[in-house]
Write an enzyme that holds these catalytic residues in place. Structure first.
Site, PDB file in Angstrom:
ATOM      1  N   LEU A  37       0.873  -1.182   0.000  1.00 14.37           N
ATOM      2  CA  LEU A  37       0.000   0.000   0.000  1.00 14.37           C
ATOM      3  C   LEU A  37       0.903   1.222   0.000  1.00 14.37           C
ATOM      4  O   LEU A  37       1.849   1.297   0.788  1.00 14.37           O
ATOM      5  CB  LEU A  37      -0.869   0.031   1.262  1.00 14.37           C
ATOM      6  CG  LEU A  37      -2.217  -0.696   1.243  1.00 14.37           C
ATOM      7  CD1 LEU A  37      -2.927  -0.506   2.575  1.00 14.37           C
ATOM      8  CD2 LEU A  37      -3.111  -0.225   0.119  1.00 14.37           C
ATOM      9  N   ASP A  38       0.632   2.176  -0.880  1.00 20.83           N
ATOM     10  CA  ASP A  38       1.450   3.394  -0.945  1.00 20.83           C
ATOM     11  C   ASP A  38       1.432   4.123   0.404  1.00 20.83           C
ATOM     12  O   ASP A  38       0.450   4.041   1.144  1.00 20.83           O
ATOM     13  CB  ASP A  38       0.925   4.330  -2.039  1.00 20.83           C
ATOM     14  CG  ASP A  38       1.163   3.769  -3.439  1.00 20.83           C
ATOM     15  OD1 ASP A  38       2.056   2.916  -3.584  1.00 20.83           O
ATOM     16  OD2 ASP A  38       0.453   4.178  -4.372  1.00 20.83           O
ATOM     17  N   PRO A  39       2.497   4.868   0.725  1.00 21.91           N
ATOM     18  CA  PRO A  39       2.587   5.550   2.032  1.00 21.91           C
ATOM     19  C   PRO A  39       1.383   6.433   2.358  1.00 21.91           C
ATOM     20  O   PRO A  39       0.931   6.461   3.504  1.00 21.91           O
ATOM     21  CB  PRO A  39       3.867   6.384   1.903  1.00 21.91           C
ATOM     22  CG  PRO A  39       4.706   5.635   0.926  1.00 21.91           C
ATOM     23  CD  PRO A  39       3.730   5.037  -0.061  1.00 21.91           C
ATOM     24  N   GLU A  40       0.854   7.152   1.355  1.00 24.83           N
ATOM     25  CA  GLU A  40      -0.241   8.092   1.648  1.00 24.83           C
ATOM     26  C   GLU A  40      -1.610   7.400   1.716  1.00 24.83           C
ATOM     27  O   GLU A  40      -2.630   8.044   1.970  1.00 24.83           O
ATOM     28  CB  GLU A  40      -0.270   9.222   0.614  1.00 24.83           C
ATOM     29  CG  GLU A  40      -0.703   8.847  -0.773  1.00 24.83           C
ATOM     30  CD  GLU A  40       0.403   8.168  -1.595  1.00 24.83           C
ATOM     31  OE1 GLU A  40       0.108   7.776  -2.743  1.00 24.83           O
ATOM     32  OE2 GLU A  40       1.542   8.017  -1.092  1.00 24.83           O
ATOM     33  N   VAL A  41      -1.625   6.087   1.493  1.00 25.62           N
ATOM     34  CA  VAL A  41      -2.877   5.322   1.539  1.00 25.62           C
ATOM     35  C   VAL A  41      -2.988   4.614   2.886  1.00 25.62           C
ATOM     36  O   VAL A  41      -2.018   4.042   3.374  1.00 25.62           O
ATOM     37  CB  VAL A  41      -2.912   4.268   0.404  1.00 25.62           C
ATOM     38  CG1 VAL A  41      -4.191   3.439   0.479  1.00 25.62           C
ATOM     39  CG2 VAL A  41      -2.790   4.953  -0.959  1.00 25.62           C
TER      40      VAL A  41
END
Length: 304
Positions: A37-41
């Site tokens: 999962l991407d950091p901002e998600v």
């Protein structure tokens, strides 16, 4: 310690950060996540512990559900809100029916090209490494499954003062929601990007099943390991075959088994072998010997 933890990954952390922290909290090295999962998600990130790490690929292969905010009228270098602006276009009114028509077109099997800012490898190098160096490379397209696209914010029209909408996306493995946002924009004739994202389901784990790192740490300090789900939870959708002790002994040694044993699951790509209510191994048809099945994974068991 063996099992699966439905972790709620908080915004600002990488999936690897979560694994690193859990290794310290749980005092074990055998920790693996089931899809980045991407950091901002933020969202559901099942974590496999101990012997459950052998099941990570199967958990990863299960479907996902996301809630996304998509903004029309602006595209970015990363296809999400973290990137620099590439194009802008003022919105004329887009009716709910026009938006729904675009969503319907993108439901089913679709072809996506991964974004440059992604971890997909081309010639042994991750795409984001090329992107950071200012190099654009040809990216392989991939087919992904979009099971449903449901608008969550009513049926209001979109316009310059209201350029965003909320979408629930049920999809298969490997789907880029950022890219889906761009594709929706293209069908409507506008640049677009994904402005926010939350994963609300991953496989059999829902948002309400999840715990944060802090909550897990507190439970560990209280000698409470009830946050661990059994290995069997990770293979709920897989065909299952209950075996007897004689077969179990062969399975533990990684032995080949006769196809006749798998009559009730013969049309399945693989089957989970269960002994005394516990997952023992995963077998699949032998690629060369039609009368045999071979082990894909053997899960060691401690029998009392």
């Amino acid at each position: 310690m063996n099992g699966i933890i439905p972790l709620w990954k908080e915004r600002g952390m990488t999936s690897h950060d979560c694994v690193y922290k859990l290794r310290k909290i749980l005092h074990t090295k055998k920790v693996g996540h089931t899809g980045t999962l991407d950091p901002e998600v933020e969202g559901v990130l099942p974590i496999c512990i101990g012997r459950a790490t052998k099941l990570a690929e199967y958990v990863t292969d299960e479907g996902k559900v996301y809630v996304a905010e998509i903004t029309l009228g602006k595209s970015t270098t990363t296809e999400d809100a973290t990137g620099e602006t590439v194009n802008t276009k003022e919105l004329a009114e887009i009716s709910a029916a026009e938006l729904q028509a675009a969503l319907t077109k993108l439901t089913g099997k679709i072809t996506q090209i991964p974004p440059m800012f992604s971890a997909v490898k081309v010639n042994g190098k991750k795409l984001y490494e090329y992107a950071r160096a200012g190099i654009e490379v040809e990216r392989p397209s991939r087919q992904v499954d979009i099971y449903s696209l449901i608008r969550l914010d009513g049926d209001t029209a979109l316009n310059q003062s209201n350029p965003t909408f909320q979408l629930e996306i049920a999809c298969g493995k490997g789907t880029y929601i950022r890219t889906l946002a761009v594709m929706i924009g293209e069908l409507l004739g506008y640049p677009a990007h994904m402005s926010k994202l939350e994963r609300t389901r991953s496989g059999f784990f829902k948002k309400e099943d999840c715990l944060t790192l802090t909550e897990i740490d507190e439970m560990m300090q209280a000698s409470d390991s009830s946050f661990l789900y059994p290995l069997e939870k990770g293979i709920e959708s897989m065909a299952k075959l209950v075996i007897e002790e004689e077969v179990y002994a062969k399975v533990l040694n990684g032995g080949l088994l006769p196809t006749s044993l798998f009559a009730e699951v013969e049309n399945e790509p693989r089957a989970a072998l269960i002994f005394k209510d516990k997952l023992t191994a995963i077998y699949k048809p032998h690629p060369e010997k039609k009368d045999l099945w071979k082990p894909e994974k053997v899960i060691e068991l401690n029998q009392a």
